[in-house]
Design a protein around this motif. Structure first.
Motif, mmCIF file in Angstrom:
data_model
loop_
_atom_site.group_PDB
_atom_site.id
_atom_site.type_symbol
_atom_site.label_atom_id
_atom_site.label_comp_id
_atom_site.label_asym_id
_atom_site.label_seq_id
_atom_site.Cartn_x
_atom_site.Cartn_y
_atom_site.Cartn_z
ATOM 1 N N ALA A 121 8.973 9.063 -2.156
ATOM 2 C CA ALA A 121 9.389 8.493 -1.140
ATOM 3 C C ALA A 121 8.999 7.683 -0.809
ATOM 4 O O ALA A 121 9.906 6.627 -0.349
ATOM 5 N N GLU A 122 7.525 7.237 -0.866
ATOM 6 C CA GLU A 122 6.946 6.514 0.116
ATOM 7 C C GLU A 122 6.894 4.748 -1.477
ATOM 8 O O GLU A 122 7.572 3.517 -0.895
ATOM 9 N N LEU A 123 7.025 5.371 -2.567
ATOM 10 C CA LEU A 123 7.293 4.209 -3.266
ATOM 11 C C LEU A 123 8.814 3.504 -3.555
ATOM 12 O O LEU A 123 9.186 3.042 -3.681
ATOM 13 N N ILE A 124 9.634 4.945 -3.394
ATOM 14 C CA ILE A 124 10.852 4.504 -3.081
ATOM 15 C C ILE A 124 11.531 3.629 -1.920
ATOM 16 O O ILE A 124 11.999 2.379 -2.065
ATOM 17 N N ASN A 125 10.858 3.589 -0.677
ATOM 18 C CA ASN A 125 11.189 2.716 0.371
ATOM 19 C C ASN A 125 10.135 2.176 0.190
ATOM 20 O O ASN A 125 10.836 0.892 0.774
ATOM 21 N N GLY A 126 9.674 1.680 -0.125
ATOM 22 C CA GLY A 126 9.100 0.165 -0.536
ATOM 23 C C GLY A 126 7.503 0.388 -0.028
ATOM 24 O O GLY A 126 6.947 -0.952 -0.211
ATOM 25 N N ASN A 127 7.080 1.085 0.921
ATOM 26 C CA ASN A 127 5.810 1.198 1.343
ATOM 27 C C ASN A 127 4.881 1.320 0.646
ATOM 28 O O ASN A 127 3.193 1.012 1.165
ATOM 29 N N ILE A 128 5.057 1.695 -0.990
ATOM 30 C CA ILE A 128 3.805 1.885 -1.999
ATOM 31 C C ILE A 128 3.903 0.839 -2.940
ATOM 32 O O ILE A 128 5.772 1.310 -3.091
ATOM 33 N N ALA A 129 3.514 0.912 -3.889
ATOM 34 C CA ALA A 129 3.806 -0.462 -4.730
ATOM 35 C C ALA A 129 3.261 0.405 -6.480
ATOM 36 O O ALA A 129 1.690 0.451 -5.885
#
Length: 213
Positions: A121-129
């Motif tokens: 979810a963090e990856l999809i939301n752009g919070n991590i890469a």
């Protein structure tokens, strides 16, 4: 064979404490065959044509995976010992596809996908890469697994098990969550003692599921 190697011959199995004593006491017997058909009487006819009684029939599908339904771009990544992926979820060079609890096996197959879901979810939301050297990272992991998990066979790419906590910690570090999950209520020293001596429980990761981390 050492136990740490034996655990990677397949999937580690944690049996009920009464299981092996009952085998030694001849209360449990093993039949090496497969079911040919279930008779109208409820009995089982095996492939050697023997008939056995069955009070209950458990459909255990096993752990052998079938990749035939995957798109061609992903099938090209399937190797003899599995699919190697970043964090066991993202395959380099294959966009818009992530494995969630289907390319990893741990001793806690409820906690693992919960943490994976938070990470994804963090990856999809752009919070991590994803790391720019993702191919190199996956290749390093592959070399380590092929060196140390020599008996894991076709499951080598996704067997975690003894590295379960390390795997969870890597996901938590990625998303910026605390890896030391114990809160004793007795301050920093109490927390440190708890994190060192008290076993890890799934409940320790409750805030990861709720998003309150």
């Amino acid at each position: 064979m050492a136990i740490e190697d034996d655990m990677y011959c397949g999937h580690g199995i944690i049996c009920h404490p009464d299981f092996f004593p009952m085998i030694h006491e001849k209360k449990i017997g093993a039949v090496h065959s497969t079911i040919q058909r279930v008779l109208p009487t409820g009995q089982l006819q095996l492939h050697d044509d023997s008939i056995i009684e069955a009070d209950e029939l458990v459909f255990a599908t096993g752990f052998k995976r079938n990749f035939e339904f995957l798109p061609a771009c992903l099938l090209e990544k399937v190797e003899s010992d599995g699919i190697y992926a970043y964090r066991n979820m993202i395959v380099p060079g294959v966009p818009n596809i992530a494995f969630l609890n289907s390319n990893v096996t741990t001793f806690s197959n409820i906690t693992t996908p919960a943490i994976q879901s938070a990470w994804l979810a963090e990856l999809i939301n752009g919070n991590i890469a994803l790391p720019p050297n993702i191919e190199e990272v996956v290749e390093t992991e592959k070399k380590w697994r092929r060196k140390h998990l020599k008996h894991a066979g076709e499951s080598r790419a996704y067997l975690v098990q003894f590295q379960q906590i390390r795997y969870w910690d890597s996901l938590l570090c990625d998303i910026g969550a605390e890896v030391k999950r114990k809160i004793s209520g007795y301050g920093i020293i109490g927390d440190a003692i708890s994190n060192f001596f008290v076993p890890v429980y799934s409940a320790d990761y409750k805030t990861i599921v709720t998003g309150e981390w």
